[in-house]
Design a protein around this motif. Structure first.
Motif, PDB file in Angstrom:
ATOM      1  N   ILE A   1       0.701  -1.415   0.276  1.00 23.11           N
ATOM      2  CA  ILE A   1       0.098   0.473  -0.167  1.00 23.11           C
ATOM      3  C   ILE A   1       1.244   1.533  -0.385  1.00 23.11           C
ATOM      4  N   SER A   2       0.282   2.193  -0.897  1.00 21.72           N
ATOM      5  CA  SER A   2       1.239   3.353  -0.563  1.00 21.72           C
ATOM      6  C   SER A   2       0.475   4.456  -0.872  1.00 21.72           C
ATOM      7  N   SER A   3       0.344   5.784  -0.509  1.00 19.53           N
ATOM      8  CA  SER A   3      -0.439   6.413  -0.416  1.00 19.53           C
ATOM      9  C   SER A   3       0.682   8.433  -0.617  1.00 19.53           C
ATOM     10  N   TYR A   4      -0.469   9.259  -0.957  1.00 19.75           N
ATOM     11  CA  TYR A   4       0.157  10.459  -1.898  1.00 19.75           C
ATOM     12  C   TYR A   4      -1.395  11.586  -1.668  1.00 19.75           C
ATOM     13  N   ILE A   5      -0.479  12.996  -1.510  1.00 24.96           N
ATOM     14  CA  ILE A   5      -1.790  13.726  -1.354  1.00 24.96           C
ATOM     15  C   ILE A   5      -0.911  14.387  -2.852  1.00 24.96           C
ATOM     16  N   TRP A   6      -2.596  15.090  -2.653  1.00 22.89           N
ATOM     17  CA  TRP A   6      -3.032  16.587  -4.318  1.00 22.89           C
ATOM     18  C   TRP A   6      -3.702  17.006  -3.831  1.00 22.89           C
ATOM     19  N   MET A   7      -3.659  17.943  -4.750  1.00 15.92           N
ATOM     20  CA  MET A   7      -3.806  19.864  -5.305  1.00 15.92           C
ATOM     21  C   MET A   7      -4.876  19.453  -6.479  1.00 15.92           C
ATOM     22  N   PRO A   8      -5.911  18.697  -6.640  1.00 14.72           N
ATOM     23  CA  PRO A   8      -6.382  18.945  -7.797  1.00 14.72           C
ATOM     24  C   PRO A   8      -6.382  19.809  -8.426  1.00 14.72           C
ATOM     25  N   ASP A   9      -6.627  21.247  -8.061  1.00 10.81           N
ATOM     26  CA  ASP A   9      -7.420  22.580  -8.437  1.00 10.81           C
ATOM     27  C   ASP A   9      -5.713  22.842  -9.118  1.00 10.81           C
ATOM     28  N   MET A  10      -4.719  22.758  -8.215  1.00 14.32           N
ATOM     29  CA  MET A  10      -3.203  23.827  -8.497  1.00 14.32           C
ATOM     30  C   MET A  10      -2.737  22.187  -8.984  1.00 14.32           C
ATOM     31  N   GLY A  11      -2.569  21.483  -9.574  1.00 13.83           N
ATOM     32  CA  GLY A  11      -1.636  20.662 -10.560  1.00 13.83           C
ATOM     33  C   GLY A  11      -0.863  20.074  -9.475  1.00 13.83           C
ATOM     34  N   HIS A  12      -0.827  19.989  -8.279  1.00 15.04           N
ATOM     35  CA  HIS A  12       0.593  19.371  -7.823  1.00 15.04           C
ATOM     36  C   HIS A  12       0.373  18.711  -7.001  1.00 15.04           C
ATOM     37  N   GLY A  13       1.618  18.427  -6.140  1.00 14.84           N
ATOM     38  CA  GLY A  13       1.101  17.165  -4.894  1.00 14.84           C
ATOM     39  C   GLY A  13       2.284  18.185  -3.730  1.00 14.84           C
ATOM     40  N   SER A  14       2.952  17.155  -2.782  1.00 10.51           N
ATOM     41  CA  SER A  14       3.660  16.624  -1.808  1.00 10.51           C
ATOM     42  C   SER A  14       4.778  16.387  -1.782  1.00 10.51           C
ATOM     43  N   SER A  15       5.592  16.391  -0.840  1.00  8.64           N
ATOM     44  CA  SER A  15       6.765  15.262  -0.486  1.00  8.64           C
ATOM     45  C   SER A  15       5.980  14.578  -0.271  1.00  8.64           C
ATOM     46  N   PRO A  16       6.556  13.056  -0.531  1.00  8.22           N
ATOM     47  CA  PRO A  16       6.762  11.570  -0.499  1.00  8.22           C
ATOM     48  C   PRO A  16       6.118  11.288   1.121  1.00  8.22           C
ATOM     49  N   ILE A  17       5.282  10.747   1.419  1.00  4.81           N
ATOM     50  CA  ILE A  17       4.539   9.757   2.598  1.00  4.81           C
ATOM     51  C   ILE A  17       5.628   8.759   2.437  1.00  4.81           C
ATOM     52  N   MET A  18       5.714   9.294   4.186  1.00  7.48           N
ATOM     53  CA  MET A  18       6.668   7.635   5.279  1.00  7.48           C
ATOM     54  C   MET A  18       5.255   7.007   5.335  1.00  7.48           C
ATOM     55  N   VAL A  19       5.579   5.179   4.870  1.00  4.31           N
ATOM     56  CA  VAL A  19       4.737   4.329   5.023  1.00  4.31           C
ATOM     57  C   VAL A  19       5.735   3.211   6.263  1.00  4.31           C
ATOM     58  N   GLN A  20       4.404   2.507   7.299  1.00  7.79           N
ATOM     59  CA  GLN A  20       5.088   1.903   8.407  1.00  7.79           C
ATOM     60  C   GLN A  20       4.406   1.196   8.705  1.00  7.79           C
ATOM     61  N   GLN A  21       4.676  -0.509   8.173  1.00 13.96           N
ATOM     62  CA  GLN A  21       4.024  -1.493   8.452  1.00 13.96           C
ATOM     63  C   GLN A  21       3.757  -1.754  10.560  1.00 13.96           C
ATOM     64  N   ILE A  22       2.843  -1.712   9.974  1.00 12.40           N
ATOM     65  CA  ILE A  22       2.204  -1.817  12.502  1.00 12.40           C
ATOM     66  C   ILE A  22       2.411  -3.203  12.740  1.00 12.40           C
TER      67      ILE A  22
END
Lengths: 278, 135
Positions: B74-95
């Motif tokens: 599983i991966s994840s990201y955040i995005w601004m659909p009106d602005m055409g950009h996202g942000s820095s990579p999200i860290m994923v940790q399996q608990i």
């Protein structure tokens, strides 16, 4: 002397009209410093989303502009600027600096005021090419996007400026051809009106109202939706002597609506203009 | 110079609409309850550890109804659909086998954001989920 103060407008507000020599000047040099604070964004419904009080987005722009009258009717202008951006949010600080947009343009006075008329204004037809040196919305590499300096795209402006006495009005369609980081050509549009009131022979103050529309931009699967904003500017100017003018400018995009998908900002600029008389 | 005054008045009148300074958006509370990956038919609950904010990095964790199949991530990201950009990579940790934590979500500006979750297999996205919210 009265003509000198508002003949040399600078420092933002009025957009195209600011790059025009209107007075009896052979050439003009303008050096200016602008401080801008970005306060948030407007969404697509026109609502304002103001940033947190602990966050900041500040831009310092140092500009140099040169304008020259080549013939009675033909003049050109060149502008360069250096931009420093500072951003603080999410517990991080980021700064970046570099050249902003380079602007090269010309105006032709299509209708003059050589013969007396009670109503006919001076009409200038212009063209201006913008060359970007900063990144844009789609290719920014910095986390807090401080490498976006200026438009970020190549652009061609076609301003028409109408001037009569204390009034100036401009209409500027803008064309962005398809280019690296822009999948298809797009356009923008700006219109502005300025009224200048002479307080004394040496001091005047100009008020400008500007409306800008930016059409949708796309790059591969990314898109920046269309936006529009209103900007109000107030600019006192002081003609120190026949050839030297001091200009101050305050601009604000939060005072007049409706703004959609655009930055909310306030800016202050200070500039000095040196002119050579005809 | 009456035509100039008419033009300026027209410009002022056509700015009808609330000025931004008097038209602040109400930021809706972010409620996320039980959700589903439609293709893989896996339900999950999402809990914000640090709610989305412009002032600090955010984080959340999801608890899946069942474990992912071998080879799936599983991966994840955040995005601004009106602005055409996202942000820095999200860290994923399996608990645990079914609990995954996502940290360092950097909401770098106010506006409309979408949170995306993707199930990947053999470097391909085989299922995805997204939700919009405004900061």
């Amino acid at each position: 002397m009265m003509g000198s103060a508002h003949a040399a407008s600078c420092c933002g507000g009025g957009q195209s009209a600011a790059s025009l020599i209107l007075g009896d000047h052979l050439q003009e040099w303008t050096a200016s410093t602008l401080f801008r604070s970005d306060l948030g964004q407007s969404n697509n419904e026109g609502e304002a989303l103001f940033d947190g009080d602990n966050n900041r987005d500040h831009t310092f722009t140092y500009s140099l502009e040169y304008k020259k009258l080549f013939t009675e009717r033909f003049q050109s202008n060149l502008s360069v600027n250096f931009i420093q951006k500072e951003s603080k949010r999410l517990g991080k600080k980021e700064s970046n600096s570099g050249f902003g947009d380079l602007g090269v343009g010309s105006f032709y006075e299509a209708f003059t005021n050589y013969s007396y008329s009670t109503w006919q204004p001076r009409v200038f037809l212009g063209v201006k090419v913008i060359v970007p040196f900063g990144e844009n919305n789609f290719n920014s590499k910095k986390e807090l996007r401080t490498d976006i300096r200026g438009t970020g795209f190549y652009k061609i402006d076609l301003p028409t400026v109408v001037a009569r006495d204390a009034w100036k009005f401009s209409v500027t369609p803008q064309y962005l051809p398809s280019q690296k980081n822009l999948s298809s050509s797009t356009y923008a549009f700006a219109t502005a009106g300025t009224y200048t009131y002479a307080i004394t022979d040496e001091i005047d103050v100009s008020g400008t109202l500007q409306w800008s529309y930016l059409a949708k931009k796309t790059f591969n699967s990314q898109s920046l939706i269309a936006g529009q904003y209103w900007e109000v500017s107030l600019a006192p100017a002081w003609a120190i002597n026949d050839t030297t003018m001091l200009n101050l400018n305050y601009s604000d995009s939060t005072l007049l609506g409706k703004n959609r998908n655009s930055a909310l900002y306030r800016s202050v600029a200070l500039g000095m203009t040196w002119a050579e008389l005809l | 110079m009456h035509y100039f005054k008419i033009v300026l008045i027209a410009l002022i009148v056509s700015s009808c609409g609330k000025p931004p300074i008097f038209n602040k958006a109400e930021k809706a509370a972010i409620h996320l309850y039980a959700e589903n990956f439609q293709v893989e038919k896996i339900g999950f609950t999402l809990k914000w550890i640090v709610s989305p904010s412009l002032d600090e990095l955010s984080s959340f964790e999801i608890t899946l109804e069942r474990e992912l199949k071998p080879g799936q991530t599983i991966s994840s990201y955040i995005w601004m659909p009106d602005m055409g950009h996202g942000s820095s990579p999200i860290m994923v940790q399996q608990i645990s086998a079914t609990t995954i934590q996502f940290t360092e979500l950097a909401f770098i500006m106010p506006g409309l954001w979408t949170l995306h979750l993707e199930i990947n297999e053999n470097n391909k996205v085989i299922d995805q989920w997204q939700r919009p919210f405004t900061l």
